[in-house]
Write a protein that holds these residues in place. Structure first.
Motif, PDB file in Angstrom:
ATOM      1  N   GLY A  55      31.323  30.887  27.247  1.00 35.55           N
ATOM      2  CA  GLY A  55      31.069  29.554  27.795  1.00 35.55           C
ATOM      3  C   GLY A  55      31.573  29.319  29.196  1.00 35.55           C
ATOM      4  O   GLY A  55      31.653  28.164  29.639  1.00 35.55           O
ATOM      5  N   TYR A  56      31.900  30.390  29.940  1.00 39.60           N
ATOM      6  CA  TYR A  56      32.406  30.228  31.307  1.00 39.60           C
ATOM      7  C   TYR A  56      31.273  30.455  32.314  1.00 39.60           C
ATOM      8  O   TYR A  56      30.433  31.346  32.118  1.00 39.60           O
ATOM      9  CB  TYR A  56      33.541  31.215  31.580  1.00 39.60           C
ATOM     10  N   PRO A  57      31.242  29.675  33.397  1.00 37.26           N
ATOM     11  CA  PRO A  57      30.162  29.828  34.385  1.00 37.26           C
ATOM     12  C   PRO A  57      30.263  31.127  35.164  1.00 37.26           C
ATOM     13  O   PRO A  57      29.272  31.581  35.734  1.00 37.26           O
ATOM     14  CB  PRO A  57      30.360  28.622  35.308  1.00 37.26           C
ATOM     15  N   SER A  58      31.440  31.725  35.214  1.00 42.45           N
ATOM     16  CA  SER A  58      31.627  32.980  35.952  1.00 42.45           C
ATOM     17  C   SER A  58      32.841  33.713  35.401  1.00 42.45           C
ATOM     18  O   SER A  58      33.687  33.130  34.700  1.00 42.45           O
ATOM     19  CB  SER A  58      31.833  32.703  37.446  1.00 42.45           C
ATOM     20  N   THR A  59      32.924  34.991  35.741  1.00 42.38           N
ATOM     21  CA  THR A  59      34.087  35.774  35.322  1.00 42.38           C
ATOM     22  C   THR A  59      35.352  35.257  35.997  1.00 42.38           C
ATOM     23  O   THR A  59      36.427  35.228  35.393  1.00 42.38           O
ATOM     24  CB  THR A  59      33.866  37.254  35.664  1.00 42.38           C
ATOM     25  N   ALA A  60      35.219  34.831  37.262  1.00 48.52           N
ATOM     26  CA  ALA A  60      36.381  34.304  37.975  1.00 48.52           C
ATOM     27  C   ALA A  60      36.944  33.066  37.278  1.00 48.52           C
ATOM     28  O   ALA A  60      38.159  32.878  37.208  1.00 48.52           O
ATOM     29  CB  ALA A  60      35.995  33.969  39.416  1.00 48.52           C
ATOM     30  N   ALA A  61      36.056  32.234  36.722  1.00 50.37           N
ATOM     31  CA  ALA A  61      36.511  31.038  36.008  1.00 50.37           C
ATOM     32  C   ALA A  61      37.293  31.415  34.754  1.00 50.37           C
ATOM     33  O   ALA A  61      38.322  30.790  34.432  1.00 50.37           O
ATOM     34  CB  ALA A  61      35.315  30.160  35.656  1.00 50.37           C
ATOM     35  N   ALA A  73      42.083  31.818  43.592  1.00 54.87           N
ATOM     36  CA  ALA A  73      43.277  32.673  43.592  1.00 54.87           C
ATOM     37  C   ALA A  73      43.009  34.049  42.985  1.00 54.87           C
ATOM     38  O   ALA A  73      43.725  35.010  43.282  1.00 54.87           O
ATOM     39  CB  ALA A  73      44.408  31.976  42.837  1.00 54.87           C
ATOM     40  N   VAL A  74      41.993  34.166  42.116  1.00 55.91           N
ATOM     41  CA  VAL A  74      41.717  35.452  41.461  1.00 55.91           C
ATOM     42  C   VAL A  74      40.452  36.104  41.993  1.00 55.91           C
ATOM     43  O   VAL A  74      40.018  37.135  41.479  1.00 55.91           O
ATOM     44  CB  VAL A  74      41.590  35.258  39.930  1.00 55.91           C
ATOM     45  N   ARG A  75      39.852  35.508  43.031  1.00 56.08           N
ATOM     46  CA  ARG A  75      38.570  36.013  43.520  1.00 56.08           C
ATOM     47  C   ARG A  75      38.674  37.459  44.002  1.00 56.08           C
ATOM     48  O   ARG A  75      37.805  38.287  43.713  1.00 56.08           O
ATOM     49  CB  ARG A  75      38.062  35.103  44.637  1.00 56.08           C
ATOM     50  N   VAL A  78      38.980  39.880  41.005  1.00 57.13           N
ATOM     51  CA  VAL A  78      37.700  40.070  40.322  1.00 57.13           C
ATOM     52  C   VAL A  78      36.762  40.960  41.144  1.00 57.13           C
ATOM     53  O   VAL A  78      36.115  41.869  40.610  1.00 57.13           O
ATOM     54  CB  VAL A  78      37.034  38.701  40.038  1.00 57.13           C
ATOM     55  N   ALA A  79      36.711  40.725  42.455  1.00 58.65           N
ATOM     56  CA  ALA A  79      35.856  41.549  43.321  1.00 58.65           C
ATOM     57  C   ALA A  79      36.310  43.010  43.290  1.00 58.65           C
ATOM     58  O   ALA A  79      35.479  43.937  43.265  1.00 58.65           O
ATOM     59  CB  ALA A  79      35.902  41.015  44.754  1.00 58.65           C
ATOM     60  N   ARG A  80      37.619  43.228  43.258  1.00 58.29           N
ATOM     61  CA  ARG A  80      38.175  44.589  43.191  1.00 58.29           C
ATOM     62  C   ARG A  80      37.773  45.236  41.865  1.00 58.29           C
ATOM     63  O   ARG A  80      37.371  46.418  41.829  1.00 58.29           O
ATOM     64  CB  ARG A  80      39.690  44.506  43.328  1.00 58.29           C
ATOM     65  N   ALA A  81      37.864  44.489  40.788  1.00 60.37           N
ATOM     66  CA  ALA A  81      37.527  45.025  39.471  1.00 60.37           C
ATOM     67  C   ALA A  81      36.065  45.442  39.397  1.00 60.37           C
ATOM     68  O   ALA A  81      35.733  46.509  38.854  1.00 60.37           O
ATOM     69  CB  ALA A  81      37.830  43.974  38.403  1.00 60.37           C
ATOM     70  N   LEU A  82      35.178  44.632  39.954  1.00 64.61           N
ATOM     71  CA  LEU A  82      33.749  44.937  39.891  1.00 64.61           C
ATOM     72  C   LEU A  82      33.366  46.100  40.790  1.00 64.61           C
ATOM     73  O   LEU A  82      32.391  46.809  40.519  1.00 64.61           O
ATOM     74  CB  LEU A  82      32.941  43.691  40.264  1.00 64.61           C
ATOM     75  N   ALA A  83      34.119  46.309  41.879  1.00 64.31           N
ATOM     76  CA  ALA A  83      33.818  47.422  42.783  1.00 64.31           C
ATOM     77  C   ALA A  83      34.293  48.759  42.222  1.00 64.31           C
ATOM     78  O   ALA A  83      33.682  49.800  42.486  1.00 64.31           O
ATOM     79  CB  ALA A  83      34.471  47.169  44.143  1.00 64.31           C
TER      80      ALA A  83
END
Length: 357
Positions: A55-61, A73-75, A78-83
């Motif tokens: 139910g979250y709009p994004s993984t960052a949320a 603060a976690v952007r 999250v970007a590091r994790a996806l890369a």
């Protein structure tokens, strides 16, 4: 200390020699970096549909709520994790990671998150036209360097490699980036709030005009007229100077055109209110100050507001009177003010001559 620490648990930090403390720091940092790589793998898995399923709009949320912080603060995390980790297509097929070799080094704890960001940033700046083999070779070079080099050295090496792979650089934009912007919002009372951007050259020219006019007076009280107020006053001085220039693009080609509506008896007595530009309420005193440096066009209105008579423009403070004030006062007549004549309004000086304005 980490579970794999080589130091006996019963020994306190203060009992360790300096080289032992440095070695312990390195060991604990590597453990911390390894743990973050685990966190990144979990985040990447959550991004494969689990976040929306919960139910979250994004993984960052989702990550922000778990970490009890904000998505901003976690952007980066999250970007590091996806890369660093592979993802899956809608059909379930695995999509390779942007930086797989970097992910392996992070899992070992051999490079820090900041090193990871440097390598990933360099890889993302490489154009898509560069062959996959060259991209992989570039990543290996940067990861090998990151194991022993600083983050700054990795960033510089990334720039050099990118320039080698793409010597022509990015294609120019069809529309050049604007170097000057000005945005404003006008309130119902006529006030204006604005912001904008100036390129370095335009900014230097603007400050060269503003700063001399914004210098504090000897009598300035910082609590009453602080830096923001002084620069606001300086900005309006520049506007007044521009408006009085013969080539100024105003409706009348002289001073700026504004409309002040005020009953004659109120203007004469100085008690009461006037209306500026059909919107803003100002005092009769402020209207008289505006009249000093303007050409006044008297207009007679009927009881229903219809113009009955329209007179000729007449400047209240003539050029001769302004010249007399400049010779007499040699600038602003306010105590402690050193403004030159061309930066001054005539109102204060005229009052001192005994002329009723």
């Amino acid at each position: 200390m980490s579970k794999n620490s080589s130091f006996e648990p019963q020994r306190e930090l203060w009992q360790l020699a300096a080289d032992e403390k440095a070695a312990l720091l390195r060991e604990e940092l590597m453990s911390l970096w390894q743990q973050e790589s685990v966190v990144c793998r979990v985040i990447a898995e959550l991004d494969n549909g689990a976040s929306r399923e919960l139910g979250y709009p994004s993984t960052a949320a989702l990550v922000a709520e778990v970490a009890r912080t904000s998505p901003a603060a976690v952007r980066k995390l999250v970007a590091r994790a996806l890369a660093l980790n592979p993802s899956r297509s809608v059909g379930g097929a695995e999509i390779p990671a942007v930086a797989p070799l970097t992910g392996e080094a992070a899992t070992e704890g051999a490079i820090s998150p900041l090193h990871v960001d440097g390598v990933v940033s360099a890889l993302q700046a490489i154009p898509g036209t560069v062959p996959v083999e060259e991209r992989e070779k570039t990543e290996k070079t940067l990861v090998d360097l990151a194991r022993t080099a600083t983050t700054a050295e990795v960033a510089e090496a990334g720039r050099r490699l990118r320039d080698t792979l793409d010597p022509d650089g990015a294609e120019p934009r069809d529309t050049p980036e604007p170097s000057r912007t000005f945005r404003y919002r006008q309130g119902k009372d006529g006030s204006i709030k604005f912001d904008g951007y100036l390129d370095p050259v335009s900014g230097a020219k603007t400050l060269a005009l503003l700063e001399p006019l914004a210098l504090p007076h000897k009598e300035d009280n910082p609590l009453v007229r602080g830096k923001a107020e002084r620069y606001g006053d300086a900005f309006m001085e520049i506007v007044d100077l521009a408006a009085s220039h013969p080539d100024a693009p105003n409706h009348s080609s002289t001073r700026g055109d504004i409309v002040v509506t005020i009953p004659l008896e109120v203007l004469q007595s100085g008690l009461g209110q006037a209306c500026l530009d059909m919107v803003t309420a100002i005092t009769a005193s402020e209207a008289r100050i505006l009249a000093c440096d303007c050409k006044v066009i008297p207009t007679v209105l009927g009881t229903d507001g219809q113009p009955l008579e329209y007179g000729r423009a007449k400047r209240v403070v003539t050029e001769g009177l302004r010249l007399m004030l400049a010779i007499r006062d040699r600038g602003c007549s306010f105590p402690g003010c050193t403004r030159k004549p061309r930066h001054c309004h005539a109102h204060q000086g005229v009052r001192q001559t005994g002329v009723l304005i």
